[in-house]
Design a protein around this motif. Sequence first.
Motif, PDB file in Angstrom:
ATOM      1  N   GLY A 109       0.764  -1.237   0.000  1.00 52.69           N
ATOM      2  CA  GLY A 109       0.000   0.000   0.000  1.00 52.69           C
ATOM      3  C   GLY A 109       0.791   1.282   0.000  1.00 52.69           C
ATOM      4  O   GLY A 109       0.208   2.368   0.066  1.00 52.69           O
ATOM      5  N   SER A 110       2.124   1.217  -0.083  1.00 50.32           N
ATOM      6  CA  SER A 110       2.932   2.439  -0.130  1.00 50.32           C
ATOM      7  C   SER A 110       2.713   3.175  -1.447  1.00 50.32           C
ATOM      8  O   SER A 110       2.373   2.571  -2.469  1.00 50.32           O
ATOM      9  CB  SER A 110       4.416   2.111   0.020  1.00 50.32           C
ATOM     10  OG  SER A 110       4.707   1.647   1.313  1.00 50.32           O
ATOM     11  N   THR A 111       2.948   4.463  -1.438  1.00 52.56           N
ATOM     12  CA  THR A 111       2.912   5.237  -2.675  1.00 52.56           C
ATOM     13  C   THR A 111       4.145   4.914  -3.509  1.00 52.56           C
ATOM     14  O   THR A 111       5.152   4.411  -2.984  1.00 52.56           O
ATOM     15  CB  THR A 111       2.897   6.737  -2.374  1.00 52.56           C
ATOM     16  OG1 THR A 111       4.131   7.099  -1.738  1.00 52.56           O
ATOM     17  CG2 THR A 111       1.717   7.103  -1.484  1.00 52.56           C
ATOM     18  N   ASP A 112       4.073   5.220  -4.797  1.00 54.61           N
ATOM     19  CA  ASP A 112       5.231   4.998  -5.669  1.00 54.61           C
ATOM     20  C   ASP A 112       6.461   5.720  -5.152  1.00 54.61           C
ATOM     21  O   ASP A 112       7.571   5.163  -5.134  1.00 54.61           O
ATOM     22  CB  ASP A 112       4.917   5.472  -7.095  1.00 54.61           C
ATOM     23  CG  ASP A 112       3.976   4.540  -7.830  1.00 54.61           C
ATOM     24  OD1 ASP A 112       3.748   3.418  -7.327  1.00 54.61           O
ATOM     25  OD2 ASP A 112       3.472   4.923  -8.896  1.00 54.61           O
ATOM     26  N   ALA A 113       6.274   6.960  -4.735  1.00 49.99           N
ATOM     27  CA  ALA A 113       7.405   7.772  -4.287  1.00 49.99           C
ATOM     28  C   ALA A 113       8.044   7.181  -3.031  1.00 49.99           C
ATOM     29  O   ALA A 113       9.273   7.077  -2.929  1.00 49.99           O
ATOM     30  CB  ALA A 113       6.956   9.206  -4.028  1.00 49.99           C
ATOM     31  N   ALA A 114       7.223   6.780  -2.078  1.00 52.28           N
ATOM     32  CA  ALA A 114       7.749   6.236  -0.827  1.00 52.28           C
ATOM     33  C   ALA A 114       8.442   4.899  -1.068  1.00 52.28           C
ATOM     34  O   ALA A 114       9.517   4.629  -0.510  1.00 52.28           O
ATOM     35  CB  ALA A 114       6.628   6.076   0.189  1.00 52.28           C
ATOM     36  N   ALA A 115       7.838   4.051  -1.886  1.00 48.84           N
ATOM     37  CA  ALA A 115       8.425   2.745  -2.175  1.00 48.84           C
ATOM     38  C   ALA A 115       9.751   2.889  -2.924  1.00 48.84           C
ATOM     39  O   ALA A 115      10.723   2.191  -2.622  1.00 48.84           O
ATOM     40  CB  ALA A 115       7.448   1.903  -2.990  1.00 48.84           C
ATOM     41  N   THR A 116       9.793   3.795  -3.885  1.00 54.80           N
ATOM     42  CA  THR A 116      11.025   4.007  -4.651  1.00 54.80           C
ATOM     43  C   THR A 116      12.129   4.557  -3.763  1.00 54.80           C
ATOM     44  O   THR A 116      13.290   4.147  -3.873  1.00 54.80           O
ATOM     45  CB  THR A 116      10.754   4.971  -5.824  1.00 54.80           C
ATOM     46  OG1 THR A 116       9.768   4.389  -6.683  1.00 54.80           O
ATOM     47  CG2 THR A 116      12.029   5.217  -6.619  1.00 54.80           C
ATOM     48  N   ALA A 117      11.778   5.466  -2.867  1.00 57.00           N
ATOM     49  CA  ALA A 117      12.774   6.035  -1.962  1.00 57.00           C
ATOM     50  C   ALA A 117      13.345   4.971  -1.028  1.00 57.00           C
ATOM     51  O   ALA A 117      14.562   4.894  -0.814  1.00 57.00           O
ATOM     52  CB  ALA A 117      12.165   7.175  -1.158  1.00 57.00           C
ATOM     53  N   ALA A 118      12.454   4.137  -0.464  1.00 53.99           N
ATOM     54  CA  ALA A 118      12.918   3.077   0.430  1.00 53.99           C
ATOM     55  C   ALA A 118      13.768   2.056  -0.320  1.00 53.99           C
ATOM     56  O   ALA A 118      14.784   1.578   0.196  1.00 53.99           O
ATOM     57  CB  ALA A 118      11.718   2.396   1.086  1.00 53.99           C
TER      58      ALA A 118
END
Length: 224
Positions: A109-118
């Motif tokens: 359920g993470s956003t694209d931006a948050a998932a990519t950053a992590a």
Amino acid sequence: MTDVLVRAAGLRRQFGNGQGAVVAVAGATFEIREGDHIALTGPSGSGKTSLLHLIAALDQPSGGVIEWPALGQADDLRPGPVAVAFQGPSLLPPLTVTENVALPALLAGSTDAAATAAAGVLIERLGLAEVASKLPEEISGGQAQRAGLARALMGEPRLILADEPTGQLDRGSAAGLMEVLLQQVTVTGAALVVATHDAAVADRLPLRWSMTDRKLQTGAPCTF
């Protein structure tokens, strides 16, 4: 008192029946508790991978009992509390390294931006920045193995199962990967089971399990 993540008694896995039956796990009784760091050793064909698949509910036992008291039912384990770093190729071919690593966070359920950053943080820590935008077919086996481990670490699972995570790495790269893995599980408190043929890897983990003739011995000396 620490949570029991996995409990099994008399666990068996057999393929086929009769004279043609192949036994992969002949008997396993164990508990995995929160924070346990376990080296699973044994010769090739002794049942290590089959045992990991049973723990992750990727396969169903032929006998015995396995349950996940602190994690839920088998259908609740992935993606989420249990992550698997496979020995063989496991990256999705159409996705870049970054997209593969970010996938568990997206599914959770993470956003694209948050998932990519992590994903970017783990990719950097595992020395994969130069191949972050490449497809699996464009990277080496060792790089693919590290990417698979990075994907397993996404989302801070409570149990990580790693099948020969250093099998395609040289000694220096293997030591670096184990350092990152151990740092990560120390921070999150996750339990870790590493199936390995590498004595240097096994020596980094305080608990020792051994598979011999497809039977599990806990607290046993390492066998390779």
